[in-house]
Write a protein that holds these residues in place. Structure first.
Motif, PDB file in Angstrom:
ATOM      1  N   SER A 192       0.818  -1.223   0.000  1.00 52.96           N
ATOM      2  CA  SER A 192       0.000   0.000   0.000  1.00 52.96           C
ATOM      3  C   SER A 192       0.853   1.275   0.000  1.00 52.96           C
ATOM      4  N   GLY A 193       2.180   1.145   0.056  1.00 55.92           N
ATOM      5  CA  GLY A 193       3.059   2.318   0.073  1.00 55.92           C
ATOM      6  C   GLY A 193       3.584   2.597   1.462  1.00 55.92           C
ATOM      7  N   THR A 194       4.035   3.828   1.689  1.00 54.48           N
ATOM      8  CA  THR A 194       4.623   4.183   2.981  1.00 54.48           C
ATOM      9  C   THR A 194       3.534   4.341   4.035  1.00 54.48           C
ATOM     10  N   TYR A 195       3.904   4.065   5.269  1.00 52.53           N
ATOM     11  CA  TYR A 195       3.000   4.211   6.405  1.00 52.53           C
ATOM     12  C   TYR A 195       3.576   5.289   7.301  1.00 52.53           C
ATOM     13  N   CYS A 196       2.918   6.450   7.317  1.00 44.95           N
ATOM     14  CA  CYS A 196       3.432   7.596   8.080  1.00 44.95           C
ATOM     15  C   CYS A 196       2.354   8.133   9.005  1.00 44.95           C
ATOM     16  N   ARG A 197       2.684   8.172  10.293  1.00 46.72           N
ATOM     17  CA  ARG A 197       1.732   8.688  11.296  1.00 46.72           C
ATOM     18  C   ARG A 197       2.462   9.533  12.328  1.00 46.72           C
TER      19      ARG A 197
END
Length: 197
Positions: A192-197
């Motif tokens: 799903s791509g990068t995971y940024c939080r």
């Protein structure tokens, strides 16, 4: 009769000595990534360990507060972030960035140290935690105290945002209680791509 050396020759000699010194400490095939080659790091539990580890001491001219054991993919992502995220966010304030405050690097453990969970990317040498940055004038910008404060907070938010891309996972103070005092960067990749939080 002795003739003086042409002026450029001494400069070339100096440059080549400097280049050799840099190359002696380079890892991952990049003179901007300085440290030492470690090689294979075995894991104490299944799923841990690093095949080709390096121990970083500086990246793109910025020292690390502690030597960090990671793989080369993570070292290169860190260099990209330092050059395109951290340094531009800080600019010339305080003379610029002098040191990255490393909170964690390789450690054979589960995610957030919880029993029964998956192995953390730290346990694979694919993660580094950054608590802040020390400036050349001695002042600090740290995640815990400055996330929502003035120019330091804006700089931290910019650093956090610009880590998305070089790193596959980027977590900060708004992710959960485990990351309120540092940034977690790792190079895991998702469909799903990068995971940024």
């Amino acid at each position: 009769m002795l003739r003086p050396k042409p002026r450029g020759e001494g400069v070339r000699l100096f440059a080549s000595k400097r280049q050799r010194a840099i190359r002696r400490g380079m890892v991952c095939g990049d003179p901007a990534i300085q440290g030492e080659t470690v090689g294979r790091v075995p894991g104490k539990i299944g799923g841990c360990g690093v095949k080709d580890a390096v121990r970083l001491r500086s990246v793109a001219g910025v020292t690390l507060s502690q030597r960090a054991v990671v793989d080369c993919t993570t070292a290169k992502a860190l260099k990209t972030w330092v050059e395109s995220g951290m340094k531009p966010a800080i600019g010339k304030r305080g003379g610029g960035a002098a040191e990255i405050r490393v909170a964690a690097h390789y450690a054979c453990r589960t995610r957030n140290g919880k029993t029964g969970t998956k192995i953390s990317e730290h346990g694979k040498g694919r993660a580094i935690d950054v608590a802040g940055v020390k400036l050349k004038n001695g002042r600090e910008i740290n995640v815990l105290n400055h996330w929502s404060q003035g120019w330091r907070g804006r700089a931290l938010k910019q650093m956090h945002a610009r880590a998305c891309g070089p790193f596959g996972t980027v977590l900060g103070p708004e992710a959960d209680r485990y990351h309120r005092d540092h940034f977690h960067f790792d190079t895991a990749r998702y469909r799903s791509g990068t995971y940024c939080r």
